[in-house]
Design a protein around this motif. Sequence first.
Motif, PDB file in Angstrom:
ATOM      1  N   HIS A   1     -65.906  33.934  21.073  1.00 36.64           N
ATOM      2  CA  HIS A   1     -66.302  32.612  21.426  1.00 36.64           C
ATOM      3  C   HIS A   1     -64.825  31.998  20.358  1.00 36.64           C
ATOM      4  O   HIS A   1     -64.518  30.765  20.770  1.00 36.64           O
ATOM      5  N   MET A   2     -64.416  32.954  19.390  1.00 37.53           N
ATOM      6  CA  MET A   2     -62.848  32.729  18.624  1.00 37.53           C
ATOM      7  C   MET A   2     -61.814  32.349  19.575  1.00 37.53           C
ATOM      8  O   MET A   2     -61.066  31.541  18.997  1.00 37.53           O
ATOM      9  N   HIS A   3     -61.651  33.479  19.933  1.00 40.05           N
ATOM     10  CA  HIS A   3     -59.922  33.527  20.721  1.00 40.05           C
ATOM     11  C   HIS A   3     -60.288  33.394  22.237  1.00 40.05           C
ATOM     12  O   HIS A   3     -60.536  34.183  22.856  1.00 40.05           O
ATOM     13  N   GLY A   4     -60.471  32.398  22.978  1.00 41.58           N
ATOM     14  CA  GLY A   4     -60.151  32.554  24.480  1.00 41.58           C
ATOM     15  C   GLY A   4     -59.257  33.032  24.831  1.00 41.58           C
ATOM     16  O   GLY A   4     -59.722  32.949  26.538  1.00 41.58           O
ATOM     17  N   ASP A   5     -58.280  33.282  24.211  1.00 43.12           N
ATOM     18  CA  ASP A   5     -57.118  33.881  25.082  1.00 43.12           C
ATOM     19  C   ASP A   5     -57.205  35.353  25.159  1.00 43.12           C
ATOM     20  O   ASP A   5     -56.088  36.144  24.899  1.00 43.12           O
ATOM     21  N   ALA A 105     -75.558  28.265  20.398  1.00 43.64           N
ATOM     22  CA  ALA A 105     -74.519  28.115  19.922  1.00 43.64           C
ATOM     23  C   ALA A 105     -73.865  29.466  19.145  1.00 43.64           C
ATOM     24  O   ALA A 105     -74.646  30.265  18.810  1.00 43.64           O
ATOM     25  N   ALA A 106     -72.596  29.148  18.795  1.00 43.61           N
ATOM     26  CA  ALA A 106     -71.618  30.490  17.397  1.00 43.61           C
ATOM     27  C   ALA A 106     -72.579  31.115  16.664  1.00 43.61           C
ATOM     28  O   ALA A 106     -72.677  32.123  16.818  1.00 43.61           O
ATOM     29  N   LEU A 107     -72.949  30.112  16.614  1.00 41.07           N
ATOM     30  CA  LEU A 107     -73.796  29.831  14.605  1.00 41.07           C
ATOM     31  C   LEU A 107     -75.290  28.764  14.598  1.00 41.07           C
ATOM     32  O   LEU A 107     -75.284  28.524  15.280  1.00 41.07           O
TER      33      LEU A 107
END
Length: 134
Positions: A1-5, A105-107
């Motif tokens: 989820h942090m960096h979809g790149d 959810a991520a959190l």
Amino acid sequence: HMHGDGLMTIDMLRALLRRIDAGLDPAELRLFSGRPPRGIDVPTQIEPIGIIELLRPAGRITGASLDLRFSGDAVARRSGRVQWARLVNGVGEVVFDCDAGTEGAALELNYSEYIEGGPIVVRRLIIVQPTQET
């Protein structure tokens, strides 16, 4: 989820952990309602529903994920629905924003709706190395 790149390597996770642990004060996870801003450089004008303090060091890397550790439960400062969270390090830099709520959810929190004074419990926030999307 942090960096979809792309893929988050162990080195990226280590760098992220160093960034979270920057400064003398512990990092904070600030919980908000509404829509998150378009980027981490956009300041928030709203008062957080709750603030959860992280331990120092803030986590450990296990396998390909960063497992963050919190100093304990927080208390809701005001009533509202938590929809996103912002992690701010000890020098006041925004490290990341993520979605927040209950399952999926991520959190992941104990509830999504809080009343003032109610306990906020983090079930989990694991920053996983994203897989390449095909």
